[in-house]
Design a protein around this motif. Structure first.
Motif, PDB file in Angstrom:
ATOM      1  N   TRP A   1      10.909  -3.835  -7.718  1.00 18.80           N
ATOM      2  CA  TRP A   1      10.062  -3.428  -6.590  1.00 18.80           C
ATOM      3  C   TRP A   1      10.837  -3.260  -5.297  1.00 18.80           C
ATOM      4  CZ3 TRP A   1       5.863  -1.322  -8.082  1.00 18.80           C
ATOM      5  CH2 TRP A   1       5.199  -1.771  -9.213  1.00 18.80           C
ATOM      6  N   GLU A   2      11.860  -4.077  -5.075  1.00 21.06           N
ATOM      7  CA  GLU A   2      12.650  -3.964  -3.845  1.00 21.06           C
ATOM      8  C   GLU A   2      13.344  -2.607  -3.771  1.00 21.06           C
ATOM      9  OE1 GLU A   2      12.613  -5.983  -1.275  1.00 21.06           O
ATOM     10  OE2 GLU A   2      11.114  -7.169  -2.363  1.00 21.06           O
ATOM     11  N   ILE A   3      13.780  -2.099  -4.924  1.00 14.10           N
ATOM     12  CA  ILE A   3      14.412  -0.769  -4.952  1.00 14.10           C
ATOM     13  C   ILE A   3      13.358   0.315  -4.814  1.00 14.10           C
ATOM     14  CG2 ILE A   3      15.787   0.831  -6.341  1.00 14.10           C
ATOM     15  CD1 ILE A   3      17.078  -1.576  -7.691  1.00 14.10           C
ATOM     16  N   ILE A   4      12.233   0.141  -5.520  1.00 13.58           N
ATOM     17  CA  ILE A   4      11.172   1.154  -5.517  1.00 13.58           C
ATOM     18  C   ILE A   4      10.608   1.367  -4.116  1.00 13.58           C
ATOM     19  CG2 ILE A   4       8.815   1.631  -6.322  1.00 13.58           C
ATOM     20  CD1 ILE A   4       9.600   0.375  -8.999  1.00 13.58           C
TER      21      ILE A   4
ATOM     22  N   ASN B   1       0.815  -1.226   0.000  1.00 10.87           N
ATOM     23  CA  ASN B   1       0.000   0.000   0.000  1.00 10.87           C
ATOM     24  C   ASN B   1       0.848   1.275   0.000  1.00 10.87           C
ATOM     25  OD1 ASN B   1      -2.359  -1.435  -0.094  1.00 10.87           O
ATOM     26  ND2 ASN B   1      -2.852  -1.237   2.070  1.00 10.87           N
ATOM     27  N   ALA B   2       1.950   1.251  -0.755  1.00  7.51           N
ATOM     28  CA  ALA B   2       2.804   2.438  -0.896  1.00  7.51           C
ATOM     29  C   ALA B   2       3.176   3.012   0.465  1.00  7.51           C
ATOM     30  CB  ALA B   2       2.107   3.498  -1.753  1.00  7.51           C
ATOM     31  N   SER B   3       3.686   2.155   1.324  1.00  9.54           N
ATOM     32  CA  SER B   3       3.842   2.506   2.739  1.00  9.54           C
ATOM     33  C   SER B   3       5.158   3.196   3.098  1.00  9.54           C
ATOM     34  CB  SER B   3       3.694   1.248   3.592  1.00  9.54           C
ATOM     35  OG  SER B   3       4.614   0.255   3.188  1.00  9.54           O
ATOM     36  N   THR B   4       5.976   3.595   2.108  1.00  9.76           N
ATOM     37  CA  THR B   4       7.208   4.323   2.421  1.00  9.76           C
ATOM     38  C   THR B   4       7.059   5.793   2.046  1.00  9.76           C
ATOM     39  OG1 THR B   4       8.210   3.922   0.251  1.00  9.76           O
ATOM     40  CG2 THR B   4       8.560   2.244   1.959  1.00  9.76           C
ATOM     41  N   LEU B   5       7.806   6.656   2.710  1.00  8.56           N
ATOM     42  CA  LEU B   5       7.717   8.088   2.430  1.00  8.56           C
ATOM     43  C   LEU B   5       8.114   8.440   0.991  1.00  8.56           C
ATOM     44  CD1 LEU B   5       8.944   9.815   5.720  1.00  8.56           C
ATOM     45  CD2 LEU B   5       6.618   9.487   4.904  1.00  8.56           C
ATOM     46  N   PRO B   6       9.154   7.809   0.410  1.00 10.46           N
ATOM     47  CA  PRO B   6       9.460   8.117  -0.993  1.00 10.46           C
ATOM     48  C   PRO B   6       8.303   7.792  -1.938  1.00 10.46           C
ATOM     49  CG  PRO B   6      11.332   7.042   0.031  1.00 10.46           C
ATOM     50  CD  PRO B   6      10.203   6.963   1.015  1.00 10.46           C
ATOM     51  N   LEU B   7       7.593   6.684  -1.688  1.00  5.59           N
ATOM     52  CA  LEU B   7       6.462   6.334  -2.545  1.00  5.59           C
ATOM     53  C   LEU B   7       5.294   7.285  -2.327  1.00  5.59           C
ATOM     54  CD1 LEU B   7       6.444   2.428  -2.512  1.00  5.59           C
ATOM     55  CD2 LEU B   7       7.118   3.962  -4.354  1.00  5.59           C
TER      56      LEU B   7
ATOM     57  N   ASP C   1      14.657   7.687  -4.465  1.00  2.00           N
ATOM     58  CA  ASP C   1      14.339   9.095  -4.721  1.00  2.00           C
ATOM     59  C   ASP C   1      13.678   9.208  -6.093  1.00  2.00           C
ATOM     60  OD1 ASP C   1      14.147  11.795  -5.081  1.00  2.00           O
ATOM     61  OD2 ASP C   1      16.205  12.250  -4.503  1.00  2.00           O
ATOM     62  N   PRO C   2      12.343   9.307  -6.145  1.00  2.00           N
ATOM     63  CA  PRO C   2      11.637   9.348  -7.445  1.00  2.00           C
ATOM     64  C   PRO C   2      11.960  10.583  -8.279  1.00  2.00           C
ATOM     65  CG  PRO C   2      10.132   9.801  -5.633  1.00  2.00           C
ATOM     66  CD  PRO C   2      11.409   9.379  -5.007  1.00  2.00           C
ATOM     67  N   LYS C   3      12.472  11.630  -7.642  1.00  2.00           N
ATOM     68  CA  LYS C   3      12.816  12.838  -8.409  1.00  2.00           C
ATOM     69  C   LYS C   3      14.110  12.650  -9.183  1.00  2.00           C
ATOM     70  CE  LYS C   3      12.955  17.870  -8.017  1.00  2.00           C
ATOM     71  NZ  LYS C   3      11.911  18.045  -9.025  1.00  2.00           N
ATOM     72  N   LYS C   4      14.979  11.803  -8.665  1.00  2.00           N
ATOM     73  CA  LYS C   4      16.260  11.572  -9.333  1.00  2.00           C
ATOM     74  C   LYS C   4      16.203  10.418 -10.320  1.00  2.00           C
ATOM     75  CE  LYS C   4      19.310  13.387  -5.700  1.00  2.00           C
ATOM     76  NZ  LYS C   4      20.414  13.043  -4.763  1.00  2.00           N
TER      77      LYS C   4
END
Length: 385
Positions: free
Chosen positions: A254-257, A183-189, A263-266
């Motif tokens: 997925w493990e990296i994501i 459920n997109a449970s990390t702050l970066p996601l 960092d989705p911006k980078k």
């Protein structure tokens, strides 16, 4: 005769193939949001019972309607008898709908759809949490309802977008993303999904979260204590990613994501079906972002070619993209959102929802309606001759 054959086939399947049919239909049921196997079994059993009874009802209505049409056009019944029979059939259907949906019995497992005015008024009354969220009109954002709040629908009354969504039926690509990332449970996601606020029933002490308010929020389960937090690294709805990493087919890492260091911006991940090799792009500028129900408009500027990431669910079947009026392909990025290559210079990108299937449905419905009226009129004038 072909129609009669299909009806007979359906009758045989419902009569003698119930066990096989049950296994096939039940396999398509969404997993209930509970871990209790007894509750899951009870819910799926209720779903199957509803489906099976409705299948018999559909077969009955189709058979009755086709029989009445055949008898009428074969001059076996008068227009009056035909009209009365069709009207009775419609009344029976309305009564069944009323009994099942509008005012169901207490032991049916359904809730009544009738609400008095006071309940509706209370539903649209603000609380302290909804006031804070509704007052933030600076730019589009989403909220993240943590834990048991993930499917909470209360805030849809105020037009507040939620990562949890407001309906159990979601696009397959989004369901898979939620499954792969817990459920997109990390702050970066959360940042990638344009989350600005996090709601929790428990206090959270975590770097990157700033407490905004502790108060009670109205919900479908009554007023519950809520801790409201703002994400320190809040990401806007669209941005330029610098590094593009390519993976085979749709095997996203997925493990990296879902790692806290992502960092989705980078970095953005795409399939090698879309981009042949990993590469680095320049970071451009988002001049403006406008969003409506069926359209998203983005103005960009960059000194060289760039890769634009848009935090909207990847759905090319219905959402089309254009750049300066020319159609352009966009790619599934990070397993769920949209990404597209933007040429050097200043450009206007528009995502628009394709309503052609909806419009076709309206045309077919109107065509069927007028054909039906024409057939009845023809039959009526024929009986007068």
């Amino acid at each position: 005769w072909p129609t009669t054959g299909i009806l007979i086939l359906l009758l045989l399947i419902l009569s003698f193939g119930e066990s096989v049919l049950k296994n096939t239909i039940s396999s398509g049921f969404n997993q209930p949001r509970t871990q209790d196997p007894r509750v899951v079994q009870a819910i799926n059993s209720l779903r199957w019972d509803m489906w099976y009874k409705d299948a018999w009802a559909m077969l009955f209505y189709l058979s009755a309607t086709l029989t009445l049409l055949w008898t009428f056009f074969s001059d076996k019944v008068s227009l009056k008898t035909f009209s009365i029979s069709i009207t009775l059939l419609l009344l029976i259907d309305i009564m069944v709908v009323d009994n099942k949906i509008i005012q169901p019995k207490k032991n049916s497992g359904r809730s009544s759809q009738l609400l008095n005015r006071s309940i509706i008024d209370r539903y649209f009354q603000h609380d302290q949490i909804s006031k804070i969220l509704s007052s933030d009109k600076e730019e589009p954002f989403r909220i993240y309802p943590a834990g048991q709040l993930f499917g909470e629908t209360r805030l849809r009354a105020f037009g507040i977008e939620s990562v949890g969504g407001y309906h159990p039926a979601k696009l397959g690509v989004y369901n898979n993303f939620l499954k792969q990332t817990n459920n997109a449970s990390t702050l970066p996601l959360m940042s990638m999904l344009n989350v600005k606020y996090l709601l929790s029933t428990q206090p959270i002490n975590f770097p990157g979260l700033i407490e905004v308010k502790q108060a009670k929020m109205k919900s479908g389960r009554g007023a519950i204590p809520i801790s409201l937090y703002r994400l320190l690294n809040y990401q806007k709805r669209a941005w330029f990613a610098k590094n593009i990493e390519v993976y085979p087919d749709n095997n996203f890492p997925w493990e990296i994501i879902k790692n806290q260091l992502f960092d989705p911006k980078k970095t953005a991940f795409v399939s090698d079906n879309d981009i042949s090799k990993s590469m680095t792009f320049s970071e451009g500028e988002i001049i403006s972002y406008k969003n409506s129900l069926h359209t998203t408009e983005i103005e960009t500027k960059s000194d060289s070619i760039g890769f634009l990431v848009v935090s909207e669910v990847f759905y090319p079947l219905r959402w089309n993209a254009t750049i300066d009026g020319e159609y352009i392909e966009y790619f599934k990025t990070n397993g769920v959102i949209r990404g597209l290559v933007i040429p050097k210079g200043q450009h206007k990108i528009i995502f628009s929802y394709d309503r052609s299937s909806f419009n076709l449905g309206i045309i077919i419905s109107l065509f069927s309606f007028f054909i039906t009226i024409g057939m009845i009129s023809f039959g009526y004038h024929k009986s007068r001759l």
